[in-house]
Design a protein around this motif. Structure first.
Motif, PDB file in Angstrom:
ATOM      1  N   GLN A  30      17.651  24.947  -5.566  1.00  0.00           N
ATOM      2  CA  GLN A  30      17.512  26.267  -5.980  1.00  0.00           C
ATOM      3  C   GLN A  30      17.161  26.044  -7.454  1.00  0.00           C
ATOM      4  OE1 GLN A  30      18.407  28.655  -4.145  1.00  0.00           O
ATOM      5  NE2 GLN A  30      18.398  27.347  -2.135  1.00  0.00           N
ATOM      6  N   TRP A  31      17.517  25.395  -8.344  1.00  0.00           N
ATOM      7  CA  TRP A  31      16.997  25.442  -9.315  1.00  0.00           C
ATOM      8  C   TRP A  31      15.241  24.731  -9.581  1.00  0.00           C
ATOM      9  CZ3 TRP A  31      14.154  21.657 -12.545  1.00  0.00           C
ATOM     10  CH2 TRP A  31      13.758  22.165 -13.863  1.00  0.00           C
ATOM     11  N   VAL A  32      14.728  24.534  -8.489  1.00  0.00           N
ATOM     12  CA  VAL A  32      13.469  24.179  -8.676  1.00  0.00           C
ATOM     13  C   VAL A  32      12.626  25.151  -7.525  1.00  0.00           C
ATOM     14  CG1 VAL A  32      11.600  22.914  -7.074  1.00  0.00           C
ATOM     15  CG2 VAL A  32      13.288  21.359  -8.508  1.00  0.00           C
ATOM     16  N   LYS A  33      13.369  25.951  -7.045  1.00  0.00           N
ATOM     17  CA  LYS A  33      12.513  27.025  -6.189  1.00  0.00           C
ATOM     18  C   LYS A  33      12.448  27.917  -6.727  1.00  0.00           C
ATOM     19  CE  LYS A  33      14.557  26.483  -1.732  1.00  0.00           C
ATOM     20  NZ  LYS A  33      15.615  26.875  -0.541  1.00  0.00           N
ATOM     21  N   GLN A  34      13.454  27.804  -8.323  1.00  0.00           N
ATOM     22  CA  GLN A  34      13.886  29.274  -8.706  1.00  0.00           C
ATOM     23  C   GLN A  34      12.515  29.230  -9.563  1.00  0.00           C
ATOM     24  OE1 GLN A  34      17.760  30.223 -10.803  1.00  0.00           O
ATOM     25  NE2 GLN A  34      18.244  30.544  -8.559  1.00  0.00           N
ATOM     26  N   ASN A  35      12.080  27.836 -10.465  1.00  0.00           N
ATOM     27  CA  ASN A  35      10.797  27.653 -11.623  1.00  0.00           C
ATOM     28  C   ASN A  35       9.906  27.948 -10.826  1.00  0.00           C
ATOM     29  OD1 ASN A  35      12.133  26.598 -14.133  1.00  0.00           O
ATOM     30  ND2 ASN A  35      13.314  26.013 -12.672  1.00  0.00           N
ATOM     31  N   LEU A  36       8.755  27.462  -9.211  1.00  0.00           N
ATOM     32  CA  LEU A  36       8.292  27.370  -8.600  1.00  0.00           C
ATOM     33  C   LEU A  36       7.944  29.145  -8.417  1.00  0.00           C
ATOM     34  CD1 LEU A  36       8.137  24.243  -6.788  1.00  0.00           C
ATOM     35  CD2 LEU A  36       6.853  24.157  -8.930  1.00  0.00           C
ATOM     36  N   HIS A  56      20.718  16.230 -12.663  1.00  0.00           N
ATOM     37  CA  HIS A  56      21.470  16.234 -11.745  1.00  0.00           C
ATOM     38  C   HIS A  56      21.902  17.511 -10.099  1.00  0.00           C
ATOM     39  CE1 HIS A  56      25.877  15.971 -10.077  1.00  0.00           C
ATOM     40  NE2 HIS A  56      25.831  14.248 -10.780  1.00  0.00           N
ATOM     41  N   PRO A  57      21.707  16.900  -9.458  1.00  0.00           N
ATOM     42  CA  PRO A  57      22.458  17.845  -8.232  1.00  0.00           C
ATOM     43  C   PRO A  57      22.896  19.228  -8.128  1.00  0.00           C
ATOM     44  CG  PRO A  57      22.393  15.270  -7.717  1.00  0.00           C
ATOM     45  CD  PRO A  57      22.791  15.085  -8.668  1.00  0.00           C
ATOM     46  N   ILE A  58      23.817  18.522  -9.284  1.00  0.00           N
ATOM     47  CA  ILE A  58      24.916  20.263  -9.619  1.00  0.00           C
ATOM     48  C   ILE A  58      24.166  20.484 -10.819  1.00  0.00           C
ATOM     49  CG2 ILE A  58      26.575  21.428  -9.367  1.00  0.00           C
ATOM     50  CD1 ILE A  58      25.338  20.753  -6.912  1.00  0.00           C
ATOM     51  N   ILE A  59      23.623  21.334 -11.394  1.00  0.00           N
ATOM     52  CA  ILE A  59      23.186  21.758 -12.634  1.00  0.00           C
ATOM     53  C   ILE A  59      24.120  22.523 -13.395  1.00  0.00           C
ATOM     54  CG2 ILE A  59      20.785  22.949 -14.276  1.00  0.00           C
ATOM     55  CD1 ILE A  59      19.069  21.778 -12.205  1.00  0.00           C
ATOM     56  N   VAL A  60      24.775  22.173 -14.596  1.00  0.00           N
ATOM     57  CA  VAL A  60      25.239  23.310 -15.321  1.00  0.00           C
ATOM     58  C   VAL A  60      25.600  23.886 -15.797  1.00  0.00           C
ATOM     59  CG1 VAL A  60      27.841  23.504 -16.222  1.00  0.00           C
ATOM     60  CG2 VAL A  60      27.978  21.679 -14.194  1.00  0.00           C
ATOM     61  N   GLY A 111      26.686  17.723  -3.852  1.00  0.00           N
ATOM     62  CA  GLY A 111      25.354  17.989  -4.494  1.00  0.00           C
ATOM     63  C   GLY A 111      24.558  17.077  -3.122  1.00  0.00           C
ATOM     64  N   TYR A 112      24.949  16.268  -2.199  1.00  0.00           N
ATOM     65  CA  TYR A 112      24.244  15.425  -1.804  1.00  0.00           C
ATOM     66  C   TYR A 112      24.545  15.491  -0.412  1.00  0.00           C
ATOM     67  CZ  TYR A 112      22.948  12.483  -6.229  1.00  0.00           C
ATOM     68  OH  TYR A 112      22.205  11.694  -6.669  1.00  0.00           O
ATOM     69  N   SER A 125      20.000  14.178   1.927  1.00  0.00           N
ATOM     70  CA  SER A 125      20.480  13.085   1.172  1.00  0.00           C
ATOM     71  C   SER A 125      19.287  12.915   0.341  1.00  0.00           C
ATOM     72  CB  SER A 125      21.371  12.237   0.978  1.00  0.00           C
ATOM     73  OG  SER A 125      22.785  13.259   1.966  1.00  0.00           O
ATOM     74  N   PHE A 126      18.532  12.545   0.709  1.00  0.00           N
ATOM     75  CA  PHE A 126      17.051  11.447   0.717  1.00  0.00           C
ATOM     76  C   PHE A 126      16.441  12.822  -0.571  1.00  0.00           C
ATOM     77  CE2 PHE A 126      13.344   9.812   0.547  1.00  0.00           C
ATOM     78  CZ  PHE A 126      13.220   8.759   0.023  1.00  0.00           C
ATOM     79  N   GLY A 127      16.024  13.894   0.671  1.00  0.00           N
ATOM     80  CA  GLY A 127      15.541  15.600  -0.171  1.00  0.00           C
ATOM     81  C   GLY A 127      16.501  15.171  -1.035  1.00  0.00           C
ATOM     82  N   VAL A 128      17.541  15.465  -1.973  1.00  0.00           N
ATOM     83  CA  VAL A 128      17.906  15.200  -3.286  1.00  0.00           C
ATOM     84  C   VAL A 128      17.541  15.035  -4.276  1.00  0.00           C
ATOM     85  CG1 VAL A 128      20.286  16.086  -4.583  1.00  0.00           C
ATOM     86  CG2 VAL A 128      19.674  16.593  -2.801  1.00  0.00           C
ATOM     87  N   VAL A 129      17.799  13.371  -3.568  1.00  0.00           N
ATOM     88  CA  VAL A 129      17.145  12.037  -4.516  1.00  0.00           C
ATOM     89  C   VAL A 129      15.719  12.158  -4.471  1.00  0.00           C
ATOM     90  CG1 VAL A 129      17.073   9.567  -4.391  1.00  0.00           C
ATOM     91  CG2 VAL A 129      18.798  10.382  -3.471  1.00  0.00           C
ATOM     92  N   LEU A 130      14.836  12.671  -4.083  1.00  0.00           N
ATOM     93  CA  LEU A 130      13.290  12.847  -4.525  1.00  0.00           C
ATOM     94  C   LEU A 130      13.537  13.849  -5.727  1.00  0.00           C
ATOM     95  CD1 LEU A 130      12.053  14.175  -0.683  1.00  0.00           C
ATOM     96  CD2 LEU A 130      11.761  12.126  -1.819  1.00  0.00           C
ATOM     97  N   LEU A 131      13.775  14.976  -5.465  1.00  0.00           N
ATOM     98  CA  LEU A 131      13.937  15.935  -6.358  1.00  0.00           C
ATOM     99  C   LEU A 131      14.713  15.575  -8.060  1.00  0.00           C
ATOM    100  CD1 LEU A 131      14.776  19.394  -4.862  1.00  0.00           C
ATOM    101  CD2 LEU A 131      12.617  18.506  -5.493  1.00  0.00           C
ATOM    102  N   GLU A 132      15.228  14.273  -7.485  1.00  0.00           N
ATOM    103  CA  GLU A 132      16.202  13.672  -8.644  1.00  0.00           C
ATOM    104  C   GLU A 132      14.928  12.978  -9.544  1.00  0.00           C
ATOM    105  OE1 GLU A 132      20.541  12.202  -9.567  1.00  0.00           O
ATOM    106  OE2 GLU A 132      20.158  12.300  -6.912  1.00  0.00           O
ATOM    107  N   MET A 133      14.443  12.419  -8.751  1.00  0.00           N
ATOM    108  CA  MET A 133      13.550  11.489  -8.730  1.00  0.00           C
ATOM    109  C   MET A 133      11.913  12.407  -9.640  1.00  0.00           C
ATOM    110  SD  MET A 133      12.951   8.391  -9.332  1.00  0.00           S
ATOM    111  CE  MET A 133      13.090   7.208  -8.071  1.00  0.00           C
ATOM    112  N   VAL A 134      12.179  13.196  -9.817  1.00  0.00           N
ATOM    113  CA  VAL A 134      10.318  14.223 -10.182  1.00  0.00           C
ATOM    114  C   VAL A 134      11.120  14.976 -11.581  1.00  0.00           C
ATOM    115  CG1 VAL A 134       9.726  16.393  -9.803  1.00  0.00           C
ATOM    116  CG2 VAL A 134       9.883  14.563  -8.284  1.00  0.00           C
ATOM    117  N   THR A 135      12.820  15.282 -11.493  1.00  0.00           N
ATOM    118  CA  THR A 135      13.128  16.040 -12.541  1.00  0.00           C
ATOM    119  C   THR A 135      13.598  15.311 -13.719  1.00  0.00           C
ATOM    120  OG1 THR A 135      15.616  17.007 -11.223  1.00  0.00           O
ATOM    121  CG2 THR A 135      12.863  17.780 -11.018  1.00  0.00           C
ATOM    122  N   SER A 136      15.061  14.356 -13.025  1.00  0.00           N
ATOM    123  CA  SER A 136      15.952  13.645 -13.275  1.00  0.00           C
ATOM    124  C   SER A 136      16.874  14.458 -13.535  1.00  0.00           C
ATOM    125  CB  SER A 136      15.193  13.077 -14.596  1.00  0.00           C
ATOM    126  OG  SER A 136      14.757  12.027 -14.933  1.00  0.00           O
TER     127      SER A 136
END
Length: 247
Positions: A146-152, A132-136, A99-100, A119-130
């Motif tokens: 991809q989850w963030v992209k789809q939502n926006l 996990h990098p891999i959403i099941v 995931g990172y 990897s830090f970019g993934v951390v940024l998104l984690e901090m915004v959304t809380s």
């Protein structure tokens, strides 16, 4: 051989982002999240530019960002770290956490400081959304980017992306800025990703936005309180005898 760390009583950042309602761990405020991100970015910048030779962490994730009792952040766990020359190192095996890991790394095995940036970019998104990098979801798995992209992409507003435990108590402009930074960090090609020096500068601006907003809101609240007190004193009675409490 032993590796000794300073005791970080706050534990890992991941603990704060995954804590449930029944947990004793409190929810981090938006300002606290920005401060932690800035401090983590400064730590990575130090590894990339101040160490001689420069160091690639290779396993940047929220579980490796530790907090002390003041919620000050430090990058930890250098078990996979690698010194590099000429901004490049060839690693024969995949290292890091699912995931990172930089997607370029899987095909080229060329490791650069931009791998840490991804990897830090993934951390940024984690901090915004809380999240996990891999959403099941059921039998399907989707990466957080991809989850963030789809939502926006479907027109969702930032409230649909930001950690719901904040209950809307965050600065929208800085949240958008953090998401945009994260997406640039998570570009498929390393050439399109920013340097850590740029991220540090941009995160400072995000924090300044929040601090500026807080200052303005404090001024507004103070002004409103003075106005209400004046009206009460002038009329000799409470303006809101049966109304809701003012906070």
């Amino acid at each position: 051989m032993a590796l000794v760390y300073e005791y970080m009583s706050g534990g890992s950042l991941r603990t704060y982002l995954t804590a449930g309602k029944d947990s004793n761990v409190r929810v981090l405020s938006w300002e606290e999240r920005l401060r932690i991100l800035l401090e983590a970015a400064q730590g990575l910048l130090y590894l990339h530019t101040e160490c001689n030779p420069p160091i690639i962490h290779r396993d940047v994730k929220t579980a490796n960002i530790l907090l002390n009792h003041m919620l000050e952040a430090k990058i930890a766990d250098f078990g996979l770290s690698k010194a590099f020359q000429d901004n490049r190192s060839h690693i024969p095996t995949i290292a890091g956490t699912q995931g990172y890991v930089d997607p370029e790394y899987y095909s080229s095995f060329k490791l650069t400081e931009k791998s840490d940036v991804y990897s830090f970019g993934v951390v940024l998104l984690e901090m915004v959304t809380s999240k996990h990098p891999i959403i099941v979801g059921g039998r399907e798995k989707i990466h957080l980017t991809q989850w963030v992209k789809q939502n926006l992409a479907i027109g969702s507003n930032m409230d649909d992306v930001v950690d719901s435990r904040l209950f809307g108590r965050y600065d929208v402009n800085s949240a958008w800025k953090v998401v945009e930074l994260a997406m640039s960090c998570c570009s498929e090609t390393s050439a399109q990703r920013p340097l850590m020096s740029h991220l540090v500068s941009e995160l400072k601006e995000c924090l300044d936005l929040v601090l500026g907003t807080s200052s303005v809101m404090d001024t507004v609240r103070s002004s409103s309180s003075r106005r209400i007190a004046f009206e009460v004193a002038k009329n000799g009675e409470s303006l809101l005898p049966d109304g809701p409490s003012i906070r």
